[in-house]
Design an enzyme around this catalytic site. Structure first.
Site, short mmCIF file in Angstrom:
data_model
loop_
_atom_site.label_atom_id
_atom_site.label_comp_id
_atom_site.label_asym_id
_atom_site.label_seq_id
_atom_site.Cartn_x
_atom_site.Cartn_y
_atom_site.Cartn_z
N GLU A 16 11.92 -8.31 2.21
CA GLU A 16 11.73 -8.20 0.76
C GLU A 16 12.72 -9.07 -0.02
O GLU A 16 12.96 -8.82 -1.20
CB GLU A 16 11.85 -6.74 0.33
CG GLU A 16 10.80 -5.84 0.96
CD GLU A 16 11.00 -4.39 0.56
OE1 GLU A 16 10.65 -4.05 -0.58
OE2 GLU A 16 11.50 -3.61 1.39
N PHE A 180 -3.66 4.08 8.11
CA PHE A 180 -2.72 3.01 7.73
C PHE A 180 -1.63 2.91 8.78
O PHE A 180 -1.08 3.93 9.22
CB PHE A 180 -2.10 3.30 6.37
CG PHE A 180 -3.02 3.04 5.22
CD1 PHE A 180 -3.08 1.80 4.61
CD2 PHE A 180 -3.86 4.05 4.75
CE1 PHE A 180 -3.95 1.56 3.55
CE2 PHE A 180 -4.73 3.82 3.69
CZ PHE A 180 -4.77 2.57 3.09
N LYS A 182 2.10 1.29 9.40
CA LYS A 182 3.20 0.79 8.59
C LYS A 182 4.48 0.68 9.42
O LYS A 182 4.72 1.52 10.29
CB LYS A 182 3.51 1.77 7.43
CG LYS A 182 2.33 2.19 6.59
CD LYS A 182 2.76 3.23 5.55
CE LYS A 182 1.59 3.68 4.68
NZ LYS A 182 2.02 4.66 3.65
N SER A 188 7.67 -2.60 -0.35
CA SER A 188 6.81 -3.62 -0.97
C SER A 188 5.53 -3.86 -0.18
O SER A 188 4.93 -4.93 -0.25
CB SER A 188 7.57 -4.95 -1.15
OG SER A 188 8.59 -4.79 -2.10
N ARG A 219 -2.87 9.13 8.07
CA ARG A 219 -4.26 9.39 7.73
C ARG A 219 -4.64 8.64 6.45
O ARG A 219 -3.91 8.66 5.46
CB ARG A 219 -4.49 10.88 7.52
CG ARG A 219 -5.96 11.23 7.21
CD ARG A 219 -6.10 12.68 6.78
NE ARG A 219 -5.66 13.60 7.80
CZ ARG A 219 -6.42 13.99 8.84
NH1 ARG A 219 -7.63 13.51 8.97
NH2 ARG A 219 -5.94 14.85 9.72
N ILE A 221 -6.67 8.11 3.07
CA ILE A 221 -7.25 8.97 2.04
C ILE A 221 -7.92 8.09 1.00
O ILE A 221 -7.34 7.08 0.57
CB ILE A 221 -6.17 9.85 1.37
CG1 ILE A 221 -5.54 10.80 2.39
CG2 ILE A 221 -6.75 10.63 0.19
CD1 ILE A 221 -4.33 11.54 1.86
N ASP A 222 -9.14 8.43 0.62
CA ASP A 222 -9.80 7.71 -0.46
C ASP A 222 -9.12 8.16 -1.75
O ASP A 222 -9.46 9.20 -2.33
CB ASP A 222 -11.29 8.06 -0.49
CG ASP A 222 -12.03 7.31 -1.59
OD1 ASP A 222 -11.48 6.33 -2.13
OD2 ASP A 222 -13.16 7.73 -1.92
N ALA A 223 -8.14 7.38 -2.17
CA ALA A 223 -7.22 7.89 -3.18
C ALA A 223 -6.99 6.91 -4.32
O ALA A 223 -7.12 5.69 -4.17
CB ALA A 223 -5.88 8.23 -2.54
N ARG A 224 -6.63 7.47 -5.45
CA ARG A 224 -6.05 6.71 -6.55
C ARG A 224 -4.54 6.62 -6.31
O ARG A 224 -3.93 7.58 -5.81
CB ARG A 224 -6.34 7.40 -7.88
CG ARG A 224 -7.81 7.43 -8.23
CD ARG A 224 -8.11 8.41 -9.36
NE ARG A 224 -7.45 8.05 -10.61
CZ ARG A 224 -7.51 8.80 -11.73
NH1 ARG A 224 -8.21 9.94 -11.73
NH2 ARG A 224 -6.89 8.42 -12.83
N ASN A 312 3.42 10.02 -1.13
CA ASN A 312 3.31 8.91 -0.21
C ASN A 312 4.69 8.45 0.25
O ASN A 312 5.03 8.53 1.43
CB ASN A 312 2.53 7.77 -0.86
CG ASN A 312 2.22 6.65 0.10
OD1 ASN A 312 2.15 6.86 1.31
ND2 ASN A 312 2.03 5.46 -0.42
N SER A 324 7.03 -4.74 -12.51
CA SER A 324 7.32 -3.53 -11.73
C SER A 324 7.11 -2.26 -12.54
O SER A 324 7.42 -2.19 -13.74
CB SER A 324 8.76 -3.58 -11.21
OG SER A 324 8.92 -4.61 -10.28
#
Length: 359
Positions: A16, A180, A182, A188, A219, A221-224, A312, A324
């Protein structure tokens, strides 16, 4: 009153590095020059330290490295500041507060905080342990679970396990797809992949393994994507929440910094009042569970179908670039950028004084 001497520490050896340069430029430009004497300390990708005295605009481009003076931080409390090495002579510049703007490993993970603790210099942000816990997404999620806070299910895989792909597939069966992958210790959205099926898993694991020996598989997630800024020490306050509508499938590194403004930042987030308050209260609970100081940006996933909120991750040195969310959320909440920086510096001094207080 004498100006406070503030060292803004930027660059670093993490993935980063470039984001740090952008954040540092914004912070330096918004610090009140009538209140602060500013020292710009850059760390190259090779770990070389320099005192930079040139044009702030050259920080973001990387040109600062050519004009920097070799420097380091003092190795004992006798030298609470910056030591320079120029033309065979040493220089010394005492520092009142350090503002670390080092995103990712070797900056946001407790390492630089440990150095500053040894030097007995106040610094902006979380302490050693809290920084380390938040940098490692696995430990962050374990703290959430221990505190009874909602977070998506996950499994942990180590780099040395990648060759046994079948074993990893069995590990992630209960998570399902998409999921996902990671690096456990990065920010970032560097090295993150949304994996839609088993065939995509090997490539995602190899990418994440470039950045860390420990990998998190979470897992999907269909998320906002909802974010909230938190500010304070023992009595933190939360900003209004914002929502990110990414230009890509999720808010990855390119969508954050290099999509030409195609990703949308909705401030405030279009949420009912009760959901907005739920976000703010959960952000404060997460902040306290991790014993944070100074600042943090708390990131949420909100299930599109049920409205359920999941924590998250938490960023203890969030981005401070012109786009930002951390400073933007506070600005809309009533704290202009320069006032926010003042408060962060004051919180650093408050935290230091509390640590030194005799009982």
């Amino acid at each position: 009153m004498a100006k406070k001497k503030i060292a803004v520490l930027f660059g670093g050896q993490s993935g980063e590095h470039e984001v740090s340069l952008m954040s540092a430029k914004s912070i330096i430009n918004n610090l009140d020059k009538d209140k602060y004497e500013i020292y710009m300390i850059g760390i190259t990708k090779k770990g070389e330290w320099y005192l930079y005295r040139g044009d702030v605009e050259k920080i973001e481009t990387g040109e600062w490295e050519k004009e920097g003076i070799p420097a380091t931080m003092g190795a004992s409390t006798k030298y609470r500041g910056i030591i320079t090495f120029e033309d065979g002579k040493n220089g010394f510049y005492p520092i009142d507060v350090v503002f670390p703007v080092l995103h990712g490993p070797n900056g946001e993970d407790g390492t630089i905080q440990g150095l500053l603790e040894l030097l007995d210099i106040p610094y902006v942000g979380a302490n050693v342990l809290s920084s380390a816990l938040c940098m490692d997404k696995v430990f962050t999620k374990r703290i959430f679970k221990e505190a009874g806070l909602p977070t998506p299910d996950f499994v942990v895989v180590y780099r040395k396990e990648i060759e046994d792909l079948e074993a990893i597939k069995k590990k992630v069966e209960h998570l399902g797809y998409p999921c996902f992958v990671k690096p456990a210790n990065l920010g970032s959205s560097v090295g993150i992949t949304k994996v839609h099926n088993e065939e995509e898993l090997p490539g995602a694991l190899k990418l994440a393994a470039k950045y860390d020996r420990k990998l998190l598989i979470e897992r999907g997630i269909d998320a906002r994507e909802i974010e909230c800024s938190v500010l304070g020490n023992e009595n933190p306050q939360a900003s209004i929440a914002g929502e990110i509508v990414p230009s890509n499938e999720f808010y990855d590194y390119n969508a954050k910094y290099f999509d030409g403004g195609k990703s949308l930042l909705l401030i405030p987030a279009p949420l009912p009042d009760e959901k907005m308050e739920e976000v703010r209260q959960l952000a404060i609970k997460a902040y306290k569970a991790l014993d944070l100081r100074g600042m943090a940006r708390v990131d949420f996933l909100m299930d599109r179908n049920t409205g359920t909120l999941y924590l998250n991750e938490v960023n203890t040195i969030p981005g401070f670039t012109k786009i930002s969310m951390y400073p933007k959320l506070w600005e809309v909440s009533g704290k202009p950028y320069s006032i926010l920086l003042d408060e962060l510096i004051n919180l650093a001094i408050e935290s230091y004084n509390e640590k030194c207080r005799e009982w």
